[in-house]
Design a protein around this motif. Sequence first.
Motif, short mmCIF file in Angstrom:
data_model
loop_
_atom_site.label_atom_id
_atom_site.label_comp_id
_atom_site.label_asym_id
_atom_site.label_seq_id
_atom_site.Cartn_x
_atom_site.Cartn_y
_atom_site.Cartn_z
N PRO A 1 0.82 -1.22 0.00
CA PRO A 1 0.00 0.00 0.00
C PRO A 1 0.85 1.26 0.00
O PRO A 1 1.98 1.26 0.48
N GLU A 2 0.28 2.31 -0.56
CA GLU A 2 0.95 3.62 -0.55
C GLU A 2 0.49 4.38 0.68
O GLU A 2 -0.18 5.40 0.59
N GLN A 3 0.84 3.84 1.84
CA GLN A 3 0.54 4.50 3.10
C GLN A 3 1.66 4.19 4.08
O GLN A 3 2.49 3.32 3.83
N TYR A 4 1.67 4.94 5.18
CA TYR A 4 2.72 4.75 6.17
C TYR A 4 2.61 3.38 6.82
O TYR A 4 1.52 2.84 6.97
N GLU B 1 16.56 -6.01 8.98
CA GLU B 1 16.37 -4.56 9.04
C GLU B 1 14.92 -4.27 9.35
O GLU B 1 14.02 -4.98 8.91
N VAL B 2 14.69 -3.20 10.10
CA VAL B 2 13.34 -2.71 10.39
C VAL B 2 13.31 -1.25 9.96
O VAL B 2 14.22 -0.49 10.28
N GLY B 3 12.28 -0.88 9.23
CA GLY B 3 12.17 0.50 8.78
C GLY B 3 10.74 0.98 8.80
O GLY B 3 9.81 0.22 9.04
N ALA B 4 10.58 2.26 8.53
CA ALA B 4 9.26 2.88 8.51
C ALA B 4 9.21 3.92 7.41
O ALA B 4 10.23 4.49 7.03
N GLY B 5 8.02 4.16 6.91
CA GLY B 5 7.82 5.16 5.87
C GLY B 5 6.65 4.77 5.02
O GLY B 5 5.85 3.90 5.38
N CYS C 1 0.15 1.75 9.19
CA CYS C 1 -0.08 2.66 10.32
C CYS C 1 -0.87 3.85 9.81
O CYS C 1 -0.91 4.13 8.61
N GLN C 2 -1.46 4.59 10.72
CA GLN C 2 -2.26 5.75 10.35
C GLN C 2 -1.42 7.00 10.09
O GLN C 2 -1.79 7.83 9.26
N THR C 3 -0.29 7.12 10.78
CA THR C 3 0.54 8.32 10.65
C THR C 3 2.02 7.95 10.57
O THR C 3 2.42 6.85 10.96
N ALA D 1 4.32 9.33 12.40
CA ALA D 1 4.81 9.24 13.77
C ALA D 1 4.54 7.85 14.36
O ALA D 1 5.40 7.28 15.04
N GLU D 2 3.37 7.31 14.11
CA GLU D 2 3.03 5.97 14.60
C GLU D 2 3.96 4.92 13.99
O GLU D 2 4.46 4.04 14.69
N ALA D 3 4.22 5.04 12.69
CA ALA D 3 5.11 4.09 12.01
C ALA D 3 6.52 4.18 12.57
O ALA D 3 7.17 3.15 12.81
N THR D 4 7.01 5.38 12.79
CA THR D 4 8.36 5.58 13.31
C THR D 4 8.50 5.01 14.72
O THR D 4 9.49 4.34 15.04
N GLU D 5 7.50 5.23 15.56
CA GLU D 5 7.52 4.72 16.93
C GLU D 5 7.47 3.19 16.95
O GLU D 5 8.22 2.54 17.67
N LEU D 6 6.61 2.61 16.12
CA LEU D 6 6.49 1.15 16.06
C LEU D 6 7.78 0.52 15.54
O LEU D 6 8.24 -0.49 16.05
N ALA D 7 8.41 1.15 14.54
CA ALA D 7 9.67 0.65 14.01
C ALA D 7 10.76 0.67 15.08
O ALA D 7 11.54 -0.28 15.20
N ALA D 8 10.82 1.73 15.86
CA ALA D 8 11.81 1.82 16.93
C ALA D 8 11.61 0.71 17.95
O ALA D 8 12.57 0.08 18.40
N ASP D 9 10.35 0.44 18.31
CA ASP D 9 10.05 -0.66 19.23
C ASP D 9 10.51 -2.00 18.67
O ASP D 9 11.11 -2.80 19.38
N HIS D 10 10.25 -2.23 17.39
CA HIS D 10 10.62 -3.50 16.77
C HIS D 10 12.14 -3.64 16.64
O HIS D 10 12.69 -4.73 16.81
#
Length: 81
Positions: free
Chosen positions: A19-22, A35-39, A62-64, A66-75
Amino acid sequence: MPLQRRWRDLNRQTVGSAPEQYGVYELGEDGDVLEVGAGVLRDELKDALAYGSGDEVRWETCQTKAEATELAADHRDRAGL
């Protein structure tokens, strides 16, 4: 804890279906997380495919950003990356 999704082969078809979403994604090889990433998922996976960053991928939307970035950091922390 890894994403609770099945691994998919990292190829053009998989990238095209992303999908073309975060979201957050994991790149792997033989079931191991490399590797774990977000975007924006499709954009990130295009880059991963172009640079040969792994053989397989799984993701979660993810919806935003910021949510994707936070989840990636956790993973990343949980995976020891």
